[in-house]
Design a protein around this motif. Structure first.
Motif, PDB file in Angstrom:
ATOM      1  N   PRO A  70       0.720  -0.956   0.085  1.00  0.00           N
ATOM      2  CA  PRO A  70       0.015  -0.061   0.173  1.00  0.00           C
ATOM      3  C   PRO A  70       0.379   1.265   0.039  1.00  0.00           C
ATOM      4  CG  PRO A  70      -0.744  -1.628   1.627  1.00  0.00           C
ATOM      5  CD  PRO A  70       0.196  -2.580   1.171  1.00  0.00           C
ATOM      6  N   ALA A  71       1.921   1.009   0.189  1.00  0.00           N
ATOM      7  CA  ALA A  71       2.550   2.929   0.470  1.00  0.00           C
ATOM      8  C   ALA A  71       3.283   3.318   0.237  1.00  0.00           C
ATOM      9  CB  ALA A  71       3.522   2.228   1.741  1.00  0.00           C
ATOM     10  N   PRO A  72       3.442   4.597  -0.926  1.00  0.00           N
ATOM     11  CA  PRO A  72       3.995   4.895  -2.010  1.00  0.00           C
ATOM     12  C   PRO A  72       5.373   4.941  -2.492  1.00  0.00           C
ATOM     13  CG  PRO A  72       2.730   6.917  -0.713  1.00  0.00           C
ATOM     14  CD  PRO A  72       2.147   5.453  -0.346  1.00  0.00           C
ATOM     15  N   VAL A  73       6.022   4.567  -2.762  1.00  0.00           N
ATOM     16  CA  VAL A  73       7.458   4.344  -3.160  1.00  0.00           C
ATOM     17  C   VAL A  73       7.983   5.539  -4.178  1.00  0.00           C
ATOM     18  CG1 VAL A  73       9.055   2.587  -4.210  1.00  0.00           C
ATOM     19  CG2 VAL A  73       7.122   1.358  -2.949  1.00  0.00           C
ATOM     20  N   ILE A  74       9.365   5.648  -3.490  1.00  0.00           N
ATOM     21  CA  ILE A  74      10.128   6.716  -4.562  1.00  0.00           C
ATOM     22  C   ILE A  74      11.740   5.994  -4.765  1.00  0.00           C
ATOM     23  CG2 ILE A  74      11.977   8.414  -4.437  1.00  0.00           C
ATOM     24  CD1 ILE A  74       9.053  10.020  -3.267  1.00  0.00           C
ATOM     25  N   VAL A  75      11.954   5.778  -5.906  1.00  0.00           N
ATOM     26  CA  VAL A  75      13.135   4.319  -5.861  1.00  0.00           C
ATOM     27  C   VAL A  75      14.683   6.041  -5.884  1.00  0.00           C
ATOM     28  CG1 VAL A  75      14.648   3.939  -7.722  1.00  0.00           C
ATOM     29  CG2 VAL A  75      12.480   3.105  -7.492  1.00  0.00           C
ATOM     30  N   GLY A  76      15.278   5.662  -4.975  1.00  0.00           N
ATOM     31  CA  GLY A  76      16.309   6.719  -4.792  1.00  0.00           C
ATOM     32  C   GLY A  76      17.538   5.777  -5.717  1.00  0.00           C
ATOM     33  N   LEU A  77      17.860   5.792  -6.705  1.00  0.00           N
ATOM     34  CA  LEU A  77      18.531   5.686  -7.914  1.00  0.00           C
ATOM     35  C   LEU A  77      20.657   6.314  -7.464  1.00  0.00           C
ATOM     36  CD1 LEU A  77      18.817   4.113 -10.207  1.00  0.00           C
ATOM     37  CD2 LEU A  77      19.085   5.742 -11.438  1.00  0.00           C
ATOM     38  N   ASN A  78      20.870   5.394  -6.573  1.00  0.00           N
ATOM     39  CA  ASN A  78      22.175   5.429  -5.851  1.00  0.00           C
ATOM     40  C   ASN A  78      23.499   5.381  -6.683  1.00  0.00           C
ATOM     41  OD1 ASN A  78      23.704   7.409  -4.290  1.00  0.00           O
ATOM     42  ND2 ASN A  78      23.754   4.991  -2.659  1.00  0.00           N
ATOM     43  N   MET A  79      24.167   5.865  -6.472  1.00  0.00           N
ATOM     44  CA  MET A  79      25.645   5.039  -6.962  1.00  0.00           C
ATOM     45  C   MET A  79      26.352   5.645  -8.864  1.00  0.00           C
ATOM     46  SD  MET A  79      26.639   1.930  -4.604  1.00  0.00           S
ATOM     47  CE  MET A  79      27.144   1.524  -2.706  1.00  0.00           C
ATOM     48  N   MET A  80      24.622   6.183  -9.120  1.00  0.00           N
ATOM     49  CA  MET A  80      25.510   6.553  -9.915  1.00  0.00           C
ATOM     50  C   MET A  80      26.543   6.753 -10.666  1.00  0.00           C
ATOM     51  SD  MET A  80      22.173   6.681 -11.568  1.00  0.00           S
ATOM     52  CE  MET A  80      22.004   8.266 -13.473  1.00  0.00           C
ATOM     53  N   ASP A  81      27.847   7.506 -10.194  1.00  0.00           N
ATOM     54  CA  ASP A  81      28.604   6.879 -10.631  1.00  0.00           C
ATOM     55  C   ASP A  81      29.453   5.955 -10.383  1.00  0.00           C
ATOM     56  OD1 ASP A  81      29.186   6.904  -8.070  1.00  0.00           O
ATOM     57  OD2 ASP A  81      30.542   7.639  -6.826  1.00  0.00           O
ATOM     58  N   VAL A  82      29.109   4.908  -9.785  1.00  0.00           N
ATOM     59  CA  VAL A  82      30.066   3.923 -10.198  1.00  0.00           C
ATOM     60  C   VAL A  82      29.167   3.384 -11.434  1.00  0.00           C
ATOM     61  CG1 VAL A  82      30.601   1.409  -9.121  1.00  0.00           C
ATOM     62  CG2 VAL A  82      29.990   3.537  -7.316  1.00  0.00           C
ATOM     63  N   ALA A  83      27.764   3.622 -11.426  1.00  0.00           N
ATOM     64  CA  ALA A  83      27.271   3.026 -12.836  1.00  0.00           C
ATOM     65  C   ALA A  83      27.909   3.458 -14.328  1.00  0.00           C
ATOM     66  CB  ALA A  83      25.694   3.567 -13.284  1.00  0.00           C
ATOM     67  N   GLU A  84      28.454   4.921 -14.004  1.00  0.00           N
ATOM     68  CA  GLU A  84      29.388   5.083 -15.089  1.00  0.00           C
ATOM     69  C   GLU A  84      30.318   4.944 -15.310  1.00  0.00           C
ATOM     70  OE1 GLU A  84      30.438   9.929 -16.351  1.00  0.00           O
ATOM     71  OE2 GLU A  84      29.151   9.160 -15.485  1.00  0.00           O
ATOM     72  N   GLN A  85      31.095   4.473 -14.475  1.00  0.00           N
ATOM     73  CA  GLN A  85      32.688   4.254 -14.409  1.00  0.00           C
ATOM     74  C   GLN A  85      32.845   3.041 -15.027  1.00  0.00           C
ATOM     75  OE1 GLN A  85      34.450   3.516 -10.194  1.00  0.00           O
ATOM     76  NE2 GLN A  85      35.071   1.439 -10.980  1.00  0.00           N
ATOM     77  N   GLU A  86      31.491   1.828 -14.888  1.00  0.00           N
ATOM     78  CA  GLU A  86      31.308   0.018 -15.046  1.00  0.00           C
ATOM     79  C   GLU A  86      30.986   0.359 -16.882  1.00  0.00           C
ATOM     80  OE1 GLU A  86      31.992  -3.046 -13.887  1.00  0.00           O
ATOM     81  OE2 GLU A  86      32.830  -1.495 -12.360  1.00  0.00           O
ATOM     82  N   GLY A  87      30.579   1.973 -16.720  1.00  0.00           N
ATOM     83  CA  GLY A  87      30.336   1.768 -18.726  1.00  0.00           C
ATOM     84  C   GLY A  87      28.148   1.846 -19.166  1.00  0.00           C
ATOM     85  N   LEU A  88      27.704   1.947 -17.630  1.00  0.00           N
ATOM     86  CA  LEU A  88      26.369   2.078 -17.903  1.00  0.00           C
ATOM     87  C   LEU A  88      25.547   2.990 -18.299  1.00  0.00           C
ATOM     88  CD1 LEU A  88      25.943  -0.812 -14.918  1.00  0.00           C
ATOM     89  CD2 LEU A  88      26.062  -1.362 -17.402  1.00  0.00           C
ATOM     90  N   ARG A  89      24.620   3.479 -19.098  1.00  0.00           N
ATOM     91  CA  ARG A  89      24.408   4.898 -19.348  1.00  0.00           C
ATOM     92  C   ARG A  89      22.671   4.729 -18.940  1.00  0.00           C
ATOM     93  NH1 ARG A  89      22.011   7.753 -23.317  1.00  0.00           N
ATOM     94  NH2 ARG A  89      22.089   6.049 -24.903  1.00  0.00           N
ATOM     95  N   ILE A  90      22.423   5.326 -17.812  1.00  0.00           N
ATOM     96  CA  ILE A  90      20.736   5.353 -17.122  1.00  0.00           C
ATOM     97  C   ILE A  90      20.314   6.280 -17.029  1.00  0.00           C
ATOM     98  CG2 ILE A  90      19.222   4.440 -15.713  1.00  0.00           C
ATOM     99  CD1 ILE A  90      21.721   2.811 -14.536  1.00  0.00           C
ATOM    100  N   GLU A  91      18.796   6.361 -17.527  1.00  0.00           N
ATOM    101  CA  GLU A  91      18.079   7.248 -18.041  1.00  0.00           C
ATOM    102  C   GLU A  91      17.419   7.604 -17.126  1.00  0.00           C
ATOM    103  OE1 GLU A  91      17.399   8.644 -22.290  1.00  0.00           O
ATOM    104  OE2 GLU A  91      18.169   6.257 -22.705  1.00  0.00           O
ATOM    105  N   PRO A  92      17.611   8.530 -15.662  1.00  0.00           N
ATOM    106  CA  PRO A  92      16.482   8.504 -14.621  1.00  0.00           C
ATOM    107  C   PRO A  92      14.738   8.842 -14.813  1.00  0.00           C
ATOM    108  CG  PRO A  92      18.573   9.381 -13.820  1.00  0.00           C
ATOM    109  CD  PRO A  92      18.357   9.123 -15.660  1.00  0.00           C
ATOM    110  N   GLU A  93      14.981   9.742 -16.265  1.00  0.00           N
ATOM    111  CA  GLU A  93      13.399  10.432 -16.537  1.00  0.00           C
ATOM    112  C   GLU A  93      12.471   9.355 -17.510  1.00  0.00           C
ATOM    113  OE1 GLU A  93      16.342  12.068 -17.320  1.00  0.00           O
ATOM    114  OE2 GLU A  93      16.125  13.789 -16.116  1.00  0.00           O
ATOM    115  N   VAL A  94      13.156   8.009 -18.066  1.00  0.00           N
ATOM    116  CA  VAL A  94      12.563   7.162 -18.824  1.00  0.00           C
ATOM    117  C   VAL A  94      12.186   6.041 -18.085  1.00  0.00           C
ATOM    118  CG1 VAL A  94      13.198   5.227 -20.297  1.00  0.00           C
ATOM    119  CG2 VAL A  94      13.888   7.489 -20.929  1.00  0.00           C
TER     120      VAL A  94
END
Length: 683
Positions: A128-152
């Motif tokens: 029931p409780a509303p959820v917000i996603v905290g997309l943490n460690m974006m710098d590590v993802a970039e370091q690993e060659g990953l590209r994430i679009e938070p808006e998408v």
């Protein structure tokens, strides 16, 4: 008794703005190693409280913060991979969300391993409780060659997504602002929930129909039906208590006919995760090897991994003592010695006992303990850095084979490794071990790890007794303790637990640069904990020891302390120890460092020759080795004993542990004394 109720079909509820009469309750959820503690500290600062969940030994952290005139109460839920009742952490997390009904749940995920992290989100958005996603460690993802679009990802999930780098204080304010706007109804909330695999949707509907109108309170009906298909034991038990025998038999028949339903539920979630990943994540080109993969080729190798671990441990101890020992000597000479001289000069007018109390009781005891601070600071800093970069999980992995010899697995290595700093967090660290048998055995062995308090005693005495061979003797003392630990583990596992084994599943986090602010805070907290102990417990013990050594007269030889020591001296003589060394061992039960403080009082270490040199002139090398051996293996301090009782929940197991350590330490010390005496070393 289970209470049943007529539940709404769907778990989803509209986001309700908080009333003025209450603060906003926010739950912080996430899998292990996603940075929850960093985010929690970032949001709450020092406004936090640490305790235990009711009836559990699982740590509960709560804190508050104020934003835009609203007070937020933040609860850090235990790290968990799912919400199925396979562990105490999973039960605590889901029960809090369902029963306490937080206004918002912040689901923290690791952007670098987004696919695995989203599994928990798939379960959370079904509650029931509303959820917000905290997309943490974006710098590590970039370091690993990953590209994430938070808006998408936000649009695909239908819930708010906030990109973050918590270790650099990036995204914290945006996260709080998103929470505030969501509870005020300024952000739309329309989660795209995962569905069970298509071939089992009719089965799910059938289960919902059978339990309609009678589900365990306060669980949502659709969620209960899903958990029944997953085989959740707790929900199954509660549901069975709610239904009549005929109703339950009908439900059970459906579940029995579809025993592959768990796979169908998981498949549906992974299909949902796949859609999210395809929408928002761009992976590196095929064949591109990440930094973590390159490093793990060496760090997790069966041979090279062990050699790297040994080198890291060796470097850690070398740095600790190569840098810390000279600093300790400076503090001992100029701070402790200087304070003793000033105190004696200032108190020249006072009665002799007052001057003696301050110089020998306080400065010679507790004051001398503060000279250990440089060694502790360096050790805590190195350990904090290794943990922060992600190496500690690799250490557990490469040690798994060795731990299996004792019926344990690699996860037990982590709390044992903490024991090199202090045995108390080592025992508390056994909470991460799911198997009670493995947990009991690990906390049984934890006191045999040479903590910094024991190592400082070795570092203090070894140079005086053994000169250039001090480093070799120190390593030998550590090796002896570890050999005894291994043999004890094998014996206890074979006799008490009859050779049972436990499986080992552990996630290896991605490597990332250490956050020096976080490490500095860790070092500060642990160092100040030692200072507080030196200024309270150790100070108290030093004064008590001084009083017992000064009364009923000024002669230590005829004091109360000497009387107690002489009662026990026959047991000590087998190890070459006189009553003073026996008394030093006894006071180490309060805190290991008290041994040095006690000897400092007994030998008037605040004036004249240094304590270590004084001991080396009085006692032989065999006695010195026996005393160091006893210190390494003797029963732990009272704080460690207290947490052993707390974590084991058994006085019987605690006393068995103490008796075992007492016998082992006495036998080993006596053996060392007579062996060294027999070959004529130092005689």
């Amino acid at each position: 008794m289970t209470t049943c109720h007529e539940s709404p079909v769907s778990a989803q509820t509209a986001v309700q703005p908080p009333t003025e009469e209450r603060s906003v309750l926010v739950a912080l959820a996430g899998q292990p190693n996603v940075g929850k503690s960093t985010v929690f500290n970032l949001l709450t600062g020092l406004n936090q409280h640490v305790g235990n969940w009711p009836g559990k030994t699982i740590e509960r952290k709560e804190g508050t913060f104020v934003y835009d005139g609203t007070t937020y109460h933040l609860v850090d839920l235990p790290g968990t991979y799912s919400l199925t009742a396979n562990s105490a952490e999973e039960v605590v997390a889901r029960e809090f969300i369902i029963r306490e009904q937080p206004d918002v749940v912040i689901a923290l995920v690791d952007a670098a391993i987004l696919e695995r992290s989203l599994y928990l989100v798939a379960e959370l958005i079904s509650l029931p409780a509303p959820v917000i996603v905290g997309l943490n460690m974006m710098d590590v993802a970039e370091q690993e060659g990953l590209r994430i679009e938070p808006e998408v990802l936000d649009a695909a999930l239908g819930i708010p997504v906030v990109p973050m780098v918590a270790t650099k204080n990036v995204g914290g304010r945006e996260l709080v602002d998103t929470v505030d706007r969501l509870i005020r109804g300024e952000i739309s909330y329309d989660p795209k929930q995962p569905q069970i695999r298509a071939d089992h949707r009719q089965v799910l509907e059938e289960i919902e129909t059978l339990i309609a109108g009678c589900v365990p309170e306060p669980y949502p009906q659709d969620w209960v039906a899903l958990k029944l298909l997953e085989g959740d034991q707790e929900i199954t038990r509660l549901t069975k208590e709610c239904l009549s025998d005929e109703q339950w038999e009908a439900v059970h028949d459906v579940l029995r006919a579809h025993d592959d339903a768990l796979v169908a539920v998981a498949s549906g979630r992974y299909e949902w995760i796949g859609r999210m990943i395809r929408a928002a994540l761009t992976r590196p080109k095929a064949g591109q090897i990440s930094l973590t993969e390159r490093l793990d080729r060496w760090a997790t190798h069966p041979l090279w991994g062990l050699l790297i671990l040994a080198a890291i441990l060796g470097l850690t101890f070398w740095l600790t003592y190569a840098i810390g020992t000279p600093l300790q000597d400076l503090l001992d000479t100029y701070v402790v010695g200087g304070l003793a001289g000033l105190a004696r000069a200032w108190l020249g007018w006072a009665p002799h006992w007052v001057s003696d109390l301050v110089v020998n009781g306080i400065i010679g005891g507790a004051g001398a303990m503060l000279t250990f601070l440089p060694i502790l600071v360096i050790f805590f800093a190195v350990m904090g850095a290794l943990e922060d970069v992600g190496y500690m999980a690799r250490a557990a992995y490469v040690m798994d084979g060795f731990m299996h010899l004792m019926g344990l697995h690699g996860k037990s290595f982590l709390p044992l490794f903490l024991g090199f700093g202090c045995n108390v967090p080592a025992v508390l660290g056994t909470r991460v071990i799911e198997s009670r048998r493995a947990r009991l055995l690990t906390l049984f062995l934890a006191p045999l790890i040479p903590c910094t308090a024991r190592m400082t005693i070795v570092a203090f005495l070894a140079p005086a007794f053994f000169g250039p061979a001090a480093a070799l003797v120190s390593w030998g003392a550590v090796l002896l303790a570890l050999v005894v630990l291994a043999l004890s583990g094998v014996v206890i596992n074979k006799t008490v637990f009859r050779g049972q084994r436990a499986a080992f599943i552990m996630e290896l986090p991605l490597y990332h640069l250490p956050n020096w602010r976080t490490i500095g805070l860790l070092v500060w907290q642990r160092s100040m904990g030692f200072v507080r102990k030196a200024s309270t417990v150790i100070l108290f013990v030093s004064i008590v020891v001084w009083a017992l050594s000064a009364l009923p007269g000024d002669d230590v030889e005829s004091s109360y302390l000497a009387t107690v020591g002489r009662w026990l001296e026959p047991a000590g003589r087998v190890m070459g120890l006189d009553w003073r060394l026996v008394v030093a061992l006894l006071t180490s039960f309060i805190a290991k460092e008290n041994s040095i403080a006690t000897l400092g009082v007994l030998f008037d270490a605040a004036e004249g020759a240094g304590l270590a040199e004084t001991l080396a002139t009085i006692y032989s090398v065999p006695t010195g080795l026996a005393f160091l051996t006893m210190q390494m293996l003797f029963i732990p301090c009272v704080a460690t004993v207290a947490v052993i009782r707390q974590e084991s929940r058994s006085w019987r197991w605690t006393f068995f542990n103490l008796a075992f350590l007492l016998v082992v330490s006495w036998v080993a010390s006596a053996g060392v004394f007579w062996l060294v005496s027999g070959v004529g070393v130092g005689l």
